[in-house]
Design a protein around this motif. Structure first.
Motif, short mmCIF file in Angstrom:
data_model
loop_
_atom_site.label_atom_id
_atom_site.label_comp_id
_atom_site.label_asym_id
_atom_site.label_seq_id
_atom_site.Cartn_x
_atom_site.Cartn_y
_atom_site.Cartn_z
N ARG A 5 33.96 10.64 10.17
CA ARG A 5 33.69 9.21 10.38
C ARG A 5 32.19 8.94 10.55
O ARG A 5 31.67 7.95 10.03
CB ARG A 5 34.44 8.70 11.61
CG ARG A 5 35.93 8.72 11.41
CD ARG A 5 36.63 7.92 12.48
NE ARG A 5 38.06 8.10 12.41
CZ ARG A 5 38.84 7.49 11.52
NH1 ARG A 5 38.32 6.70 10.64
NH2 ARG A 5 40.14 7.71 11.53
N VAL A 6 31.49 9.81 11.27
CA VAL A 6 30.05 9.63 11.47
C VAL A 6 29.32 9.79 10.14
O VAL A 6 28.41 9.00 9.82
CB VAL A 6 29.52 10.64 12.52
CG1 VAL A 6 28.01 10.66 12.54
CG2 VAL A 6 30.09 10.31 13.88
N THR A 7 29.70 10.76 9.35
CA THR A 7 29.07 10.96 8.04
C THR A 7 29.32 9.76 7.14
O THR A 7 28.39 9.29 6.47
CB THR A 7 29.60 12.25 7.38
OG1 THR A 7 29.39 13.34 8.26
CG2 THR A 7 28.90 12.51 6.07
N ALA A 50 29.96 6.66 8.02
CA ALA A 50 29.21 5.51 8.53
C ALA A 50 27.73 5.62 8.19
O ALA A 50 27.08 4.62 7.86
CB ALA A 50 29.39 5.39 10.03
N THR A 51 27.20 6.84 8.24
CA THR A 51 25.79 7.04 7.91
C THR A 51 25.55 6.80 6.43
O THR A 51 24.56 6.18 6.05
CB THR A 51 25.37 8.48 8.28
OG1 THR A 51 25.63 8.69 9.66
CG2 THR A 51 23.91 8.71 8.00
N LEU A 52 26.44 7.25 5.57
CA LEU A 52 26.27 7.06 4.14
C LEU A 52 26.41 5.60 3.72
O LEU A 52 25.77 5.16 2.77
CB LEU A 52 27.29 7.90 3.37
CG LEU A 52 27.02 9.40 3.34
CD1 LEU A 52 28.19 10.13 2.71
CD2 LEU A 52 25.73 9.71 2.60
N LYS A 53 27.23 4.85 4.43
CA LYS A 53 27.44 3.44 4.07
C LYS A 53 26.19 2.59 4.25
O LYS A 53 26.11 1.50 3.71
CB LYS A 53 28.59 2.85 4.88
CG LYS A 53 29.93 3.35 4.40
CD LYS A 53 31.06 2.77 5.21
CE LYS A 53 32.39 3.34 4.75
NZ LYS A 53 33.51 2.84 5.55
N VAL A 54 25.20 3.11 4.95
CA VAL A 54 23.95 2.39 5.16
C VAL A 54 23.11 2.38 3.88
O VAL A 54 22.32 1.47 3.66
CB VAL A 54 23.16 3.02 6.33
CG1 VAL A 54 21.81 2.39 6.49
CG2 VAL A 54 23.95 2.89 7.61
N LEU A 55 23.31 3.38 3.02
CA LEU A 55 22.53 3.48 1.79
C LEU A 55 22.88 2.35 0.84
O LEU A 55 24.05 2.08 0.60
CB LEU A 55 22.80 4.81 1.09
CG LEU A 55 22.42 6.07 1.85
CD1 LEU A 55 22.92 7.29 1.10
CD2 LEU A 55 20.92 6.13 2.04
N GLY A 64 26.06 3.83 -1.30
CA GLY A 64 26.54 4.22 0.01
C GLY A 64 28.05 4.23 0.15
O GLY A 64 28.64 5.20 0.61
N ALA A 68 30.56 7.46 0.54
CA ALA A 68 31.29 7.60 1.79
C ALA A 68 32.80 7.70 1.59
O ALA A 68 33.51 8.10 2.52
CB ALA A 68 30.98 6.42 2.70
#
Length: 52
Positions: A24-26, A28-33, A37, A41
């Motif tokens: 989930r953290v990974t 969420a981090t990728l969705k920022v791109l 993103g 994700a």
């Protein structure tokens, strides 16, 4: 102190929730791109869903 904070944050997550946390953290981090993103994700979202 950091371990205490991590413990308090993970306490409400039972078994599967704690196992799915890295996915989930990974995701969420990728969705920022921008642009790619959400596509990048998708596998991590599926990983978290499979664990749950």
């Amino acid at each position: 102190m950091a371990w205490l904070v991590a413990g308090v944050l993970l306490l409400p997550l039972g078994g599967c929730g704690a196992a799915a946390l890295p996915c989930r953290v990974t995701a969420a981090t990728l969705k920022v791109l921008p642009v790619v993103g959400h596509a990048a994700a998708t596998p991590f979202d599926m990983c978290a869903s499979a664990i749950d």
